[in-house]
Design an enzyme around this catalytic site. Structure first.
Site, PDB file in Angstrom:
ATOM      1  N   HIS A 136       0.745  -1.331  -0.127  1.00 29.24           N
ATOM      2  CA  HIS A 136      -0.180  -0.058  -0.142  1.00 29.24           C
ATOM      3  C   HIS A 136       0.916   1.280   0.051  1.00 29.24           C
ATOM      4  O   HIS A 136       1.627   1.320   0.718  1.00 29.24           O
ATOM      5  CB  HIS A 136      -0.752   0.093   1.155  1.00 29.24           C
ATOM      6  CG  HIS A 136      -1.967  -1.195   1.207  1.00 29.24           C
ATOM      7  ND1 HIS A 136      -3.320  -0.825   1.011  1.00 29.24           N
ATOM      8  CD2 HIS A 136      -1.932  -2.359   1.305  1.00 29.24           C
ATOM      9  CE1 HIS A 136      -4.051  -1.945   1.074  1.00 29.24           C
ATOM     10  NE2 HIS A 136      -3.056  -2.912   1.115  1.00 29.24           N
ATOM     11  N   HIS A 190      -2.480  -5.013   8.871  1.00 32.21           N
ATOM     12  CA  HIS A 190      -1.512  -4.134   8.555  1.00 32.21           C
ATOM     13  C   HIS A 190      -1.179  -3.267   9.852  1.00 32.21           C
ATOM     14  O   HIS A 190      -1.067  -2.094   9.770  1.00 32.21           O
ATOM     15  CB  HIS A 190      -2.022  -3.244   7.152  1.00 32.21           C
ATOM     16  CG  HIS A 190      -2.151  -3.827   6.162  1.00 32.21           C
ATOM     17  ND1 HIS A 190      -0.978  -4.026   5.229  1.00 32.21           N
ATOM     18  CD2 HIS A 190      -2.968  -4.353   5.341  1.00 32.21           C
ATOM     19  CE1 HIS A 190      -1.294  -4.559   4.241  1.00 32.21           C
ATOM     20  NE2 HIS A 190      -2.532  -4.768   4.295  1.00 32.21           N
ATOM     21  N   HIS A 211      -5.623 -11.268   6.971  1.00 35.06           N
ATOM     22  CA  HIS A 211      -4.654 -11.873   6.543  1.00 35.06           C
ATOM     23  C   HIS A 211      -3.805 -12.355   7.809  1.00 35.06           C
ATOM     24  O   HIS A 211      -2.510 -11.691   7.602  1.00 35.06           O
ATOM     25  CB  HIS A 211      -3.957 -11.738   5.318  1.00 35.06           C
ATOM     26  CG  HIS A 211      -3.612 -10.119   5.166  1.00 35.06           C
ATOM     27  ND1 HIS A 211      -3.089  -9.365   6.069  1.00 35.06           N
ATOM     28  CD2 HIS A 211      -3.779  -9.198   4.246  1.00 35.06           C
ATOM     29  CE1 HIS A 211      -2.818  -8.153   5.580  1.00 35.06           C
ATOM     30  NE2 HIS A 211      -3.458  -8.026   4.379  1.00 35.06           N
ATOM     31  N   ARG A 222       6.928 -12.143  25.569  1.00 31.26           N
ATOM     32  CA  ARG A 222       6.807 -11.021  26.410  1.00 31.26           C
ATOM     33  C   ARG A 222       5.814 -10.032  26.140  1.00 31.26           C
ATOM     34  O   ARG A 222       5.161  -9.406  26.839  1.00 31.26           O
ATOM     35  CB  ARG A 222       8.151 -10.309  27.046  1.00 31.26           C
ATOM     36  CG  ARG A 222       9.096 -11.471  27.612  1.00 31.26           C
ATOM     37  CD  ARG A 222      10.113 -10.784  28.060  1.00 31.26           C
ATOM     38  NE  ARG A 222      11.378 -11.714  28.561  1.00 31.26           N
ATOM     39  CZ  ARG A 222      11.176 -12.625  29.622  1.00 31.26           C
ATOM     40  NH1 ARG A 222      10.306 -12.414  30.291  1.00 31.26           N
ATOM     41  NH2 ARG A 222      12.371 -13.289  29.854  1.00 31.26           N
ATOM     42  N   ASP A 269      -7.467 -12.603  -1.257  1.00 33.23           N
ATOM     43  CA  ASP A 269      -6.732 -11.439  -1.553  1.00 33.23           C
ATOM     44  C   ASP A 269      -6.141 -11.367  -2.916  1.00 33.23           C
ATOM     45  O   ASP A 269      -5.123 -11.048  -3.353  1.00 33.23           O
ATOM     46  CB  ASP A 269      -5.310 -11.409  -0.534  1.00 33.23           C
ATOM     47  CG  ASP A 269      -4.766 -10.000  -0.353  1.00 33.23           C
ATOM     48  OD1 ASP A 269      -5.155  -9.000  -1.034  1.00 33.23           O
ATOM     49  OD2 ASP A 269      -3.956  -9.696   0.395  1.00 33.23           O
ATOM     50  N   ALA A 303       2.635  -9.712  -3.063  1.00 26.27           N
ATOM     51  CA  ALA A 303       1.739  -8.599  -3.556  1.00 26.27           C
ATOM     52  C   ALA A 303       0.402  -9.027  -3.539  1.00 26.27           C
ATOM     53  O   ALA A 303      -0.137  -9.396  -4.714  1.00 26.27           O
ATOM     54  CB  ALA A 303       1.959  -7.893  -4.424  1.00 26.27           C
TER      55      ALA A 303
END
Length: 373
Positions: A136, A190, A211, A222, A269, A303
């Site tokens: 993007h 994202h 995704h 942690r 996707d 991609a």
């Protein structure tokens, strides 16, 4: 065998009236001297619903004409996808608004006979993390706000059904709450969200993850971050690209074990370069290289994918040794439930379903009561 959302029905008889299922019964309970179709030894599953789809066969949903959308819809129907959410990629605001208007116009048109139907819009961007933006464009990423979401909502004429958002961004929590009020499902992706930021997003209304594993903060023992919460929470849906490249087989099996048969979702996707020969293509403003079932940018970054949900289901069956009805559920029933759509494969439902033969290969499908071969 019929794989309904509530279980398996042996030797089923499905009666269709127009575009809807009129009745489902056991064949032994009814006179079956005359049948329009008979599929002995077959498994019938709900039609696929692809909630993350960018394009196929050279057609991109961001700029497709009405004829381009028709080509997409016919291509997807032949792959058993009865419904899909055209999905945006981050672009200039003017471009995005124009694309949403075009998508809305297509959604509102009369459905094509024998073709997949756009069931709403998924906005992937512009509310994404710069650190995890993937392909993007950074220059078009924007800070989330209810006001900006309203502009997108208005351009889409209320057809947005799903929004991918990084919950750690300033303004994200208010935007997620506003999306929920509008009836939009929010999915986190994202994102570099920490554990605390992820939980705040869930408390604001997030219901799913985009995704899984890809474009997410890596897991740490942690600071489990977004990925740790996604895998741990029983009430959270999580989708995944099962193309053999985005996620290693071990991680696919871990995802399926943690999310289970009711919260795991398969997506494609899929990009406009799908369905085309190996080569170099322009997707939006990005050059991508297709090699088999892998699609990468000039820098080697994955991609999106070049597979349909049909292939994703087949891949999951191989990787996780899943039965047909179990794998198909992740591409049909689960995404529909996540979006709050009506139940599938029950009386009154749209007559969308796939036909798998005794060897587990998808052979045919029905879309709105019409047989697609």
């Amino acid at each position: 065998m019929l794989a309904t959302p509530s279980g398996l029905l042996a030797d089923p008889l499905v009666t269709i009236e127009g575009a809807h299922i009129l009745e489902i019964s056991a064949r032994s309970a009814r006179e079956t001297a005359y049948l329009d179709y008979d599929f002995p030894d077959a498994t019938i599953t709900a039609g696929f619903l692809d909630i993350h789809f960018h394009g196929i066969a050279g057609q991109d949903v961001m700029n497709a004409s009405p004829e381009g959308f028709q080509e997409i819809a016919h291509y997807l129907a032949r792959a058993g996808v009865s419904r899909f959410l055209p999905t945006t990629v981050t672009a200039s605001l003017d471009t995005t608004l124009s694309s949403l208007e075009r998508m809305a116009k297509y959604i509102e048109a009369d459905p094509l006979k024998g073709a997949s139907q756009a069931a709403g819009i998924h906005i992937e961007g512009p509310f994404l993390s710069h650190a995890k933006r993937g392909m993007h464009p950074a220059e078009y990423l924007l800070s989330p706000s209810p006001e900006l979401l309203d502009r997108l909502w208005d351009a889409a004429r209320g057809h947005i059904r799903l929004m991918t958002i990084a919950p750690e961004l300033p303004g994200a929590l208010e935007t997620i709450k506003h999306a929920t009020a509008l009836g939009i499902r929010s999915s986190m992706g994202h994102s570099m969200a920490t554990q605390a930021e992820t939980i705040a997003g869930l408390e604001s209304g997030i219901v799913s993850a985009t995704h899984t594993f890809n474009a997410m903060r890596a897991f740490d023992h942690r600071e489990p971050g977004i990925l740790g919460i996604v895998l741990d929470r029983d009430d959270l849906y999580a989708d995944l690209i099962c193309d053999g490249f985005h996620v290693a087989p071990e991680a696919v099996r871990l995802w399926l074990k943690m999310k289970g048969p009711e919260r795991a979702i398969l997506i494609s996707d899929c990009l406009s370069a799908a369905g085309r020969p190996n080569g170099t293509y322009l997707v939006g403003d990005t050059i991508v290289h297709v090699d088999g079932e892998a699609c990468r940018t000039n820098t080697g970054v994955l991609a999106g994918s070049v597979i349909t949900l049909e292939r994703a289901v087949a891949n999951l069956r191989t990787i996780a040794r899943a039965e047909v009805h179990s794998a198909a559920r992740l591409a049909s029933v689960n995404p529909a439930r996540m979006l709050g759509f009506p139940e599938l494969l029950e009386p009154g439902a749209i007559a969308d379903f796939n036909i798998y033969d005794a060897e587990g290969k998808r052979r045919q499908c029905f879309i709105r009561g019409s047989l697609i071969t």
